[in-house]
Design an enzyme around this catalytic site. Structure first.
Site, mmCIF file in Angstrom:
data_model
loop_
_atom_site.group_PDB
_atom_site.id
_atom_site.type_symbol
_atom_site.label_atom_id
_atom_site.label_comp_id
_atom_site.label_asym_id
_atom_site.label_seq_id
_atom_site.Cartn_x
_atom_site.Cartn_y
_atom_site.Cartn_z
ATOM 1 N N SER A 166 37.840 49.645 36.677
ATOM 2 C CA SER A 166 36.886 48.561 36.496
ATOM 3 C C SER A 166 35.466 49.109 36.632
ATOM 4 C CB SER A 166 37.184 47.441 37.501
ATOM 5 O OG SER A 166 36.472 46.262 37.173
ATOM 6 N N ASP A 331 45.985 42.370 31.419
ATOM 7 C CA ASP A 331 44.564 42.269 31.755
ATOM 8 C C ASP A 331 43.842 41.452 30.692
ATOM 9 O OD1 ASP A 331 41.918 42.642 32.494
ATOM 10 O OD2 ASP A 331 42.138 44.794 32.873
ATOM 11 N N HIS A 361 44.074 42.117 35.610
ATOM 12 C CA HIS A 361 43.122 43.211 35.833
ATOM 13 C C HIS A 361 43.355 43.905 37.171
ATOM 14 C CE1 HIS A 361 39.424 45.440 35.367
ATOM 15 N NE2 HIS A 361 38.891 44.918 36.451
#
Length: 380
Positions: A166, A331, A361
């Protein structure tokens, strides 16, 4: 268990402050101001970091672990003084684990702009008052430039591996593009070459939630009494973000339409999923700073590895590290198409790897048994 009326009010900011227990943190201080990509400079830069294992004499066994938006330097270890939550990647780091600390020297910094020991909006400015609204706009490149100074101080010329997911993946990618000679191997998880319009849109709503809180006070709230920080806005931002971090099938399986305990949603009660989001919000306001949330979210929105480098393709072609790129099949925030672009554009990247998970995610954090072998491939 304390009754609601007995629960202490949260501090105005959940940031780590001078005088709090240091825990496992160490600090590095930059001597000269940091020149910022958007212009100007930031004086008094300090990064908090934690390490596990021992460095080899030539520092060739150093691994850099980069956290996501609301993470910090405490990537491994238990809760304790100075560390309100356990290590966010505890299952990956330690003796006998994928990042085996009997072999590797693991370094995890708290990102510049963060709130757990590194310089950020809650930190003292040169005049001794919290930076607050005066804190400058940061980019991922600024944050990586600060981390490069930390690496220099630790005597690390080249990382054996840089890994992040991320927001941490954004910085890992910037490391490999900005300092290709200092990144031997690279693991990118659930991240992108640039923030997409949809990601910016979700983030913009969260920013409006924080800034719309009357107690935000333009970003200058750090001296407010307990309970008087912008907790409502930060809590709303966290609720929205957390929905994007998980998947619809997981929420359906865990909560469905069930009420929370004996509560009746038709008479002012909550559904189970509402209680879950309330819990996530309440936890975050006690351990995070609203100003850091804004600063880091804006830095994520500004992420574009191709900016000033001739575009994405040209930037990715600069990566020399042996690279693995992985995404999570459920995700909905960072879809697999973004990781496919990275895998196709990085010269030394293998095929796109897919992490199977119902958790959306957040699967890059929770599916340690699938992430571990990817680490092993790169360090083997």
């Amino acid at each position: 268990m304390l009754a609601p009326s007995e629960v202490p009010l949260p501090p105005a900011s959940g940031a780590w402050r001078e005088g709090d227990p240091p825990g496992r943190r160490r600090w590095w201080e930059r001597v000269e101001p940091l020149r910022l990509e958007a212009g100007g400079e930031l004086p008094g830069v300090r990064l908090a970091f934690e390490t596990w294992g021992r460095p080899a004499p030539d520092r060739s066994n150093a691994v850099l672990v980069l956290h996501a938006l609301t993470g910090d330097s405490h990537a491994a270890g238990e809760t304790g003084p100075g560390h309100p939550t356990p290590g966010w990647w505890d299952g990956l780091i330690g003796a006998g684990r994928a990042l085996d600390t009997d072999r590797w020297f693991v370094v995890a910094p708290n990102v510049l702009g963060g709130c757990q020991g590194s310089t950020g909006p809650s930190s003292p400015a040169p005049d001794g008052r919290p930076w607050g609204s005066r804190f400058p706009f940061l980019t991922q490149r600024d944050q990586v430039a600060a981390e490069a100074g930390l690496a220099d101080a630790l005597g690390i010329d080249r990382w054996a591996l840089v890994v992040g997911g991320s927001m941490g993946g954004m910085r890992a990618l910037e490391w490999a593009v900005s300092y290709p000679e200092r990144t031997r191997a690279l693991l990118l998880l659930a991240t992108a070459a640039a923030a997409s319009a949809e990601q910016i849109a979700w983030a913009a709503i969260q920013l409006h939630a924080v800034r719309g809180d009357p107690r935000w006070n333009g970003g200058d709230y750090h001296d407010a009494a307990p309970g008087l920080g912008p907790h409502t806005g930060l809590g709303l931002a966290r609720r929205l973000a957390h929905v994007t971090y998980r998947s619809e099938p997981e929420l359906a399986a865990r909560f469905g339409r069930s009420p929370q305990g004996a509560e009746d949603p038709w008479r002012g009660g909550r559904y189970g999923v509402e209680s879950y989001l309330d819990h996530q919000a309440a936890k975050l306001v006690r351990r995070f700073d609203a100003g850091s949330y804004v600063t880091l979210t804006e830095a994520m929105n500004g992420h574009d590895v191709g900016r000033g480098r001739g575009g994405t393709r040209a930037a990715l072609s600069r990566v020399r590290a042996r690279t693995l790129v992985a995404g999570v099949d459920s995700d909905r925030l960072y879809p697999l198409s973004q990781q496919a672009e990275l895998a196709a554009g990085i010269p030394a990247a293998d095929r796109l790897r897919v992490i199977g998970s119902p958790r959306g995610h957040d699967g890059f954090l929770t599916e340690v048994e699938q992430v571990g072998p990817l680490v092993g491939e790169l360090l083997g």
